[in-house]
Design a protein around this motif. Structure first.
Motif: not given
Length: 392
Positions: A114-121
């Protein structure tokens, strides 16, 4: 001077004693620390002195736990966080800028996904995934703006093994930072820095505490990289509490003996499940049928506490199995003294789509068991009676 074994360092490292010269380190429950005079205060904040200022920055208890983990991992320094995910987020955020790219193994913890797919973007930080068993395809995914190569080994929840040495060589070839989540192994069983990792992350919540009491995380590595992580965390504030650090430092003293027992029990459980007719497959790193058995033996001292297996009968078979568990705990944690059974598809990895779970090898009937310290015959008996209720 002869270098101590990790079992000794985990017990004998003690950074602070008061005037009472206590044998066991005290708890330093103080948010701040006083200065001798105005010049001492100025020089301390100017970083002309190496001293403890404020517990959001450092504390004697957190420093002691960090030193133990760093010594066992073969690292120079570290920073302790309030949770494992705080360590993952803060480490990556400290090292990345807008426009950067992360190359990660597809088999990562659900919250990391979730961090890679939703937060960092949100901050224009992109990612690409490679399959844990197709490292030869990973190199093609590296971009000019790739900065970090990230992986877990063993993976959560499928206990697959990645080739850490191959990842280290790939990262070095392309000038990437290799960051490894070593939570399932602990520094007692595996030291990724030996194979080329730049930073190692742990959730102290798991085997390091080992008793389901605290939330904690830690990142260790070189002085230079940890300084960047420290300066990010010092401002953003995800620091570990002194009391939890004290608990963790004490827990490290028994980590080797606890993990040895966890591993012995887990292998017995894996062997038992392998022979059960209601189980489709079993994966455990030190089970000879594991696809990466030889690699696991090369990288790890033992197989860890987690066993993955698939109950026959799909979703309904899995539901029946969980509803008939009596001794073991139904929970989403792992690494506890108590054995825990988890259904990843509906808990830890429920935020992934069905397609994403399939790509990570997570089936609807997969069960993750964190094997605890109960007698192995009692663990197997409970698993066996629950499996006996499964139809088919």
């Amino acid at each position: 001077m002869k270098k101590n074994h990790p079992e000794t360092d985990a017990i004998r490292i003690q950074l602070e004693r008061s005037d009472f010269m206590e044998h066991s380190a005290p708890v330093y429950l103080s948010s701040s620390f006083v200065f001798e005079d105005a010049e001492d205060m100025r020089a301390s904040f100017a970083e002309e002195k190496d001293r403890i200022l404020y517990s959001r920055y450092s504390n004697p208890n957190t420093s002691e736990w960090i030193e133990k983990v760093a010594r066992m991992e073969g690292a120079e320094a570290g920073f302790a966080f309030a949770s494992g995910m705080a360590a993952v987020y803060s480490t990556l955020a400290a090292l990345l800028d807008s426009g950067d790219h992360i190359l990660a193994s597809r088999s990562v913890f659900g919250s990391t996904h979730t961090l890679l797919t939703q937060i960092f973007p949100k901050w224009n930080i992109d990612h690409s995934y490679f399959r844990f068993d197709r490292l030869e395809e990973a190199e093609a995914l590296i971009r000019p703006n790739t900065r970090i190569l990230y992986a877990e080994s063993p993976t959560n929840p499928g206990v697959d093994i990645l080739d850490l040495e191959a990842l280290g060589k790939l990262a070095k070839k392309h000038g990437l930072l290799l960051v490894i989540d070593n939570c399932f192994a602990t520094p007692y069983l595996q030291q990724p820095i030996r194979f080329g990792a730049d930073l190692v992350i742990h959730s102290g919540t798991k085997l390091m505490d080992g008793q389901g009491r605290v939330l904690a995380g830690i990142t260790v590595g070189s002085h230079d990289l940890i300084d960047r992580v420290y300066r990010f965390a010092r401002i953003t504030g995800p620091a570990l509490s002194p009391f939890h650090a004290w608990l963790l430092s004490k827990s490290m003293e028994t980590l080797p003996v606890r993990v040895d027992r966890h591993c012995d029990n887990a292998l017995k459980v894996a062997e038992f499940l392998s022979a059960h007719p209601k189980v489709n497959w079993v994966k455990y790193p030190f089970l000879k049928s594991h696809p990466q058995y030889d690699l696991a033996r090369k990288q790890m001292k033992a197989g860890g506490c987690v066993v993955a297996f698939e109950v026959a009968g799909g979703v309904e078979g899995g539901r029946t199995f969980f509803d008939h568990i009596r001794l073991l705990s139904l929970s989403a944690n792992l690494g506890d003294t108590r054995s825990i059974v988890t259904h990843p598809a509906s808990t830890t990895h429920s935020k992934l789509s069905a397609e994403e779970r399939a790509e990570s090898g997570i089936t609807d009937g997969m069960v993750r068991i964190s094997v605890g310290l109960e007698h192995p015959e009692d663990i197997c008996a409970d698993l066996g009676q629950a499996l006996d209720h499964v139809g088919g």
